[in-house]
Design an enzyme around this catalytic site. Structure first.
Site, PDB file in Angstrom:
ATOM      1  N   GLU A 179       0.842  -1.222   0.000  1.00  0.00           N
ATOM      2  CA  GLU A 179       0.000   0.000   0.000  1.00  0.00           C
ATOM      3  C   GLU A 179       0.864   1.254   0.000  1.00  0.00           C
ATOM      4  O   GLU A 179       0.477   2.281   0.558  1.00  0.00           O
ATOM      5  CB  GLU A 179      -0.959   0.019   1.196  1.00  0.00           C
ATOM      6  CG  GLU A 179      -1.977  -1.078   1.223  1.00  0.00           C
ATOM      7  CD  GLU A 179      -2.785  -1.146  -0.053  1.00  0.00           C
ATOM      8  OE1 GLU A 179      -2.873  -0.127  -0.754  1.00  0.00           O
ATOM      9  OE2 GLU A 179      -3.286  -2.237  -0.364  1.00  0.00           O
TER      10      GLU A 179
HETATM   11  C1  LIG Z   1       3.159  -9.529  -0.159  1.00  0.00           C
HETATM   12  C2  LIG Z   1       2.928  -8.382  -1.056  1.00  0.00           C
HETATM   13  C3  LIG Z   1       1.634  -8.051  -1.421  1.00  0.00           C
HETATM   14  C4  LIG Z   1       1.414  -7.003  -2.311  1.00  0.00           C
HETATM   15  N1  LIG Z   1       0.131  -6.744  -2.749  1.00  0.00           N
HETATM   16  C5  LIG Z   1      -0.050  -5.896  -3.802  1.00  0.00           C
HETATM   17  C6  LIG Z   1      -1.312  -5.787  -4.460  1.00  0.00           C
HETATM   18  O1  LIG Z   1      -2.298  -6.424  -4.058  1.00  0.00           O
HETATM   19  N2  LIG Z   1      -1.407  -4.977  -5.531  1.00  0.00           N
HETATM   20  C7  LIG Z   1      -0.356  -4.268  -6.012  1.00  0.00           C
HETATM   21  O2  LIG Z   1      -0.510  -3.566  -7.002  1.00  0.00           O
HETATM   22  N3  LIG Z   1       0.856  -4.320  -5.389  1.00  0.00           N
HETATM   23  C8  LIG Z   1       1.030  -5.126  -4.317  1.00  0.00           C
HETATM   24  N4  LIG Z   1       2.258  -5.229  -3.710  1.00  0.00           N
HETATM   25  C9  LIG Z   1       3.338  -4.394  -4.175  1.00  0.00           C
HETATM   26  C10 LIG Z   1       3.729  -3.312  -3.178  1.00  0.00           C
HETATM   27  O3  LIG Z   1       2.743  -2.328  -3.095  1.00  0.00           O
HETATM   28  C11 LIG Z   1       5.094  -2.778  -3.620  1.00  0.00           C
HETATM   29  O4  LIG Z   1       6.042  -3.807  -3.359  1.00  0.00           O
HETATM   30  C12 LIG Z   1       5.481  -1.491  -2.920  1.00  0.00           C
HETATM   31  O5  LIG Z   1       4.623  -0.444  -3.326  1.00  0.00           O
HETATM   32  C13 LIG Z   1       6.934  -1.105  -3.216  1.00  0.00           C
HETATM   33  O6  LIG Z   1       7.260  -1.224  -4.569  1.00  0.00           O
HETATM   34  P1  LIG Z   1       8.559  -2.037  -4.997  1.00  0.00           P
HETATM   35  O7  LIG Z   1       8.517  -3.349  -4.320  1.00  0.00           O
HETATM   36  O8  LIG Z   1       8.641  -2.019  -6.462  1.00  0.00           O
HETATM   37  O9  LIG Z   1       9.741  -1.231  -4.360  1.00  0.00           O
HETATM   38  P2  LIG Z   1      10.458   0.046  -5.018  1.00  0.00           P
HETATM   39  O10 LIG Z   1       9.431   1.006  -5.468  1.00  0.00           O
HETATM   40  O11 LIG Z   1      11.463  -0.415  -5.992  1.00  0.00           O
HETATM   41  O12 LIG Z   1      11.184   0.663  -3.745  1.00  0.00           O
HETATM   42  C14 LIG Z   1      12.397   0.125  -3.203  1.00  0.00           C
HETATM   43  C15 LIG Z   1      12.821   1.002  -2.023  1.00  0.00           C
HETATM   44  O13 LIG Z   1      13.077   2.338  -2.496  1.00  0.00           O
HETATM   45  C16 LIG Z   1      12.314   3.270  -1.745  1.00  0.00           C
HETATM   46  N5  LIG Z   1      11.943   4.386  -2.605  1.00  0.00           N
HETATM   47  C17 LIG Z   1      11.476   4.359  -3.865  1.00  0.00           C
HETATM   48  N6  LIG Z   1      11.255   5.596  -4.316  1.00  0.00           N
HETATM   49  C18 LIG Z   1      11.576   6.448  -3.328  1.00  0.00           C
HETATM   50  C19 LIG Z   1      11.583   7.861  -3.180  1.00  0.00           C
HETATM   51  N7  LIG Z   1      11.177   8.683  -4.132  1.00  0.00           N
HETATM   52  N8  LIG Z   1      11.993   8.372  -1.999  1.00  0.00           N
HETATM   53  C20 LIG Z   1      12.413   7.578  -0.982  1.00  0.00           C
HETATM   54  N9  LIG Z   1      12.436   6.242  -1.076  1.00  0.00           N
HETATM   55  C21 LIG Z   1      12.021   5.676  -2.223  1.00  0.00           C
HETATM   56  C22 LIG Z   1      11.101   2.490  -1.263  1.00  0.00           C
HETATM   57  O14 LIG Z   1      10.525   3.092  -0.117  1.00  0.00           O
HETATM   58  C23 LIG Z   1      11.733   1.130  -0.950  1.00  0.00           C
HETATM   59  O15 LIG Z   1      12.316   1.158   0.308  1.00  0.00           O
HETATM   60  C24 LIG Z   1       2.498  -6.242  -2.787  1.00  0.00           C
HETATM   61  C25 LIG Z   1       3.803  -6.552  -2.372  1.00  0.00           C
HETATM   62  C26 LIG Z   1       4.016  -7.619  -1.555  1.00  0.00           C
HETATM   63  C27 LIG Z   1       5.435  -7.970  -1.207  1.00  0.00           C
END
Ligand SMILES: Cc1cc2nc3c(=O)[nH]c(=O)nc-3n(C[C@H](O)[C@H](O)[C@H](O)COP(=O)(O)OP(=O)(O)OC[C@H]3O[C@@H](n4cnc5c(N)ncnc54)[C@H](O)[C@@H]3O)c2cc1C
Length: 591
Positions: free
Chosen positions: A437
């Site tokens: 989220e």
């Molecule tokens: C078990 C699970 C269930 C999920 N359920 C859903 C779902 O139902 N639907 C759906 O669409 N998604 C879902 N997700 C996805 C989830 O919302 C994303 O994993 C999350 O939003 C982070 O995206 P990412 O994993 O690509 O990390 P990234 O966006 O690659 O981020 C990596 C790190 O960089 C940091 N970061 C990135 N940009 C910035 C910035 N501008 N400033 C500071 N820090 C930053 C982030 O905070 C994080 O620590 C789920 C994920 C998991 C693991």
């Protein structure tokens, strides 16, 4: 393993004695059925369902996990039966429109029920939560025809929902997403792309799964301003509303993960699947926020209560060493709850679980008002309060749920680390709440950058007014005096960050996470002060539950003296500025 017991007495305290839900429902158009008797009856039934039906599946779900075989996903033993009981009990439609078969109760009622579901079985409850979000989104944005086609079965619980945002190359930055939507001649769209990490993306609990999908129309502007929102069913829907042919939507795999094993986290492939536009073209992100905001609020409630209950029961039973006051000379040692440091951990858990409940139910009250009030000014005020408080409820409470569930492990010592007591599962399951989220970094940026600095602080005004008016009305109360100071320091700190950000844009990103936490401590102080005042009033009425109310006061005192002061250190960290983060050359991280 101790069993989850719904904390009904505390829930009633929050609803009736602090937040006056009786008056709230009496004034809320359409909430006539939410009488105190009805609210109590629903809570008791929900408690039975949570305690007897889904809590016993929590450990099974963790141990077995979901399975993916030949493209088909099955949930752990017992999940399907429990879901059937959930459907038969009419729970999915509790707070949805009677027009589509729901019970028409206020959204806040669902929140109260959801707390019990998520506390007793986080992974199982997510199936229901995602369906809830899909219903609300379709109801808010889709055409009447689509509402008729999808809502009756979703509201009944026969079909479930998902939110499909994330792709392999984009999570936080949805502006990068590539899934595309091309128009068919009949008004529908062909959706093509691959989504990852989709919770409840495929399973065997319901007859159909309705995906709410972000995708790009041809020629869409780049970034988030070029995203549109679609409904894409797993199986097409026949004209009579029945489940039709397969729709080129498949589950490519499920993830093996740290926690919430009972919830299927899926790769969902759309290969020219038939979908329907539900947002204006390119305005999908703002419509998706209907879903995202609801989900963020439900995330805030996941995880703490069950861990606290187990830790408390264990601490009363486990004897180790003597306390300063020998409690039971007939035993070789005293129960560990006599030791100050064990109390520190338990009171941290207690104050976060109960304080979080207050913040959460308050937000749910504002959701009711923003949806249903007939007074435009009140609706606007509720929306502004939610704009400020949702990132705090999601980010701050989920971040501290990591500390709380870690304490839950620690209170049990080595017995917390092994599986037998379920504490390590709570710790693992809760870990996701700081990530999904929108990560908590993104919540901090949303709060500080997008909401507070972008509005020149105006988004804080209704909440600041609430706190000030509470402090004025209770000026003789010691906690109100401390709260007033904390409020002033929060506002002064916000100004200072604004000034620093005007000359160095890195200051916002550098401050955002700590500022989120700072804000959370102040916001929770307001709710604990209210709780303490309500307890004081009850005690003045010669309550026969004196010990309950005294415990509230003692917990409020603990919160003010042991958790609120964390803001001092956060302030120093924030004001140290961005340079200590940004000056180190990237290559130098390796040295
Ligand atoms: C078990 C699970 C269930 C999920 N359920 C859903 C779902 O139902 N639907 C759906 O669409 N998604 C879902 N997700 C996805 C989830 O919302 C994303 O994993 C999350 O939003 C982070 O995206 P990412 O994993 O690509 O990390 P990234 O966006 O690659 O981020 C990596 C790190 O960089 C940091 N970061 C990135 N940009 C910035 C910035 N501008 N400033 C500071 N820090 C930053 C982030 O905070 C994080 O620590 C789920 C994920 C998991 C693991």
């Amino acid at each position: 393993m101790p069993e989850y017991k719904a904390p009904l007495r505390d829930m009633q305290f929050v609803l009736n004695e602090v937040l006056d839900f009786e008056k709230h429902y009496a004034q809320l158009p359409g909430a006539e059925d939410a009488t105190p008797d009805m609210v109590s009856a629903i809570m008791e039934e929900a408690a039975k369902f949570a305690e007897n039906v889904i809590a016993p599946l929590n450990e099974v779900g963790d141990r077995e996990g979901c399975r993916w075989q030949d493209g088909v996903v099955s949930t752990p033993t017992g999940f399907k039966d429990a879901y059937q009981q959930f459907i038969e009990g009419g729970w999915q439609g509790l707070a949805h429109s009677t027009e589509f078969g729901g019970q028409g109760l206020p959204v806040s009622m669902y929140n109260v029920v959801y707390e019990m579901l998520a506390s007793s079985n986080h992974a199982w409850a997510m199936y229901a939560a995602l369906t809830n979000g899909a219903i609300t989104t379709i109801e808010a944005h889709a055409s009447d025809e689509l509402k008729q086609a999808y809502l009756p079965n979703l509201v009944a619980g026969n079909w479930s929902g998902t939110m499909c945002l994330t792709e392999a190359h984009c999570g936080s930055d949805l502006g990068l997403l590539r899934t595309k939507a091309e128009a068919n001649s009949d008004g529908s769209y062909r959706i093509s792309g691959s989504k990852i990490f989709i919770s409840a993306g495929d399973h065997d609990l319901t007859d159909n799964i309705v995906h709410i999908v972000l995708a790009r129309l041809p020629g869409a502007p780049e970034g988030v301003k070029g995203i549109s929102l679609f409904v894409v069913p797993k199986f097409k829907v026949n004209a009579d509303g029945s489940v039709g042919a397969s729709n080129q939507v498949s589950c490519g795999s499920i993830e093996h993960k740290m926690g919430i094993h009972g919830n299927a986290t899926c790769v969902i492939n759309f290969d020219g699947a038939e979908g329907y536009l539900i947002s204006p073209p390119h305005k999908g992100m703002s419509c998706m926020f209907t879903f995202i905001n609801e989900s963020r609020l439900s995330v805030a409630q996941q995880g703490q209560e069950a861990s606290f209950q187990t830790a408390l029961a264990y601490a009363k039973d486990r004897v180790q060493m003597r306390g300063t006051v020998r409690k039971d000379p007939t035993k070789a040692a005293d129960p560990i709850i006599v030791h100050a440091d064990v109390r520190r951990m338990l009171l941290t858990q207690k104050s976060l679980a109960e304080g979080g409940r207050l913040l959460n139910y308050f937000c749910a009250q504002q959701v009711d008002i923003s949806h249903s009030s007939d007074n435009a000014e009140q609706r606007q005020q509720a929306e502004t309060l939610l704009a400020l408080l949702i990132p705090i409820a999601k980010g701050f409470l989920s971040e501290l749920s990591l500390e709380a569930t870690s304490n839950g492990v620690q209170v049990l010592g080595g017995h917390g680390f092994i599986s037998e007591w379920g504490q390590e599962q709570h710790y693992r399951d809760t870990r996701i709440t700081a990530i999904y989220e929108g990560t908590n970094s993104i919540q901090g940026l949303d709060l500080l950058g997008r909401k507070i600095l972008a509005s020149d602080g105006k988004v804080m005004a209704p909440f600041v007014e609430l706190v000030q008016s509470f402090c004025r009305d209770n000026s003789g109360h010691a906690l109100a005096q401390t709260l007033q100071q904390a409020l002033e320091q929060w506002l002064a700190l916000t100004d200072k960050i604004g000034e620093k950000a005007a000359t160095n844009p890195d200051e916002v990103n550098a401050a955002a996470y700590d500022y989120l936490m700072y804000s959370g401590y102040v916001v929770l102080a307001y709710f604990w002060a209210r709780s303490s005042v309500s307890a004081e009033q009850a005690l003045q009425g010669n309550s026969d539950e004196a010990s309950f109310y005294q415990a509230k006061q003692a917990t409020a005192q603990f919160y003010f003296e042991r958790l609120l002061p964390r803001t001092d250190s956060l302030e120093k960290t924030i004001l140290s500025g961005a340079n200590n983060l940004m000056d180190l050359e990237e290559a130098a991280f390796n040295f």
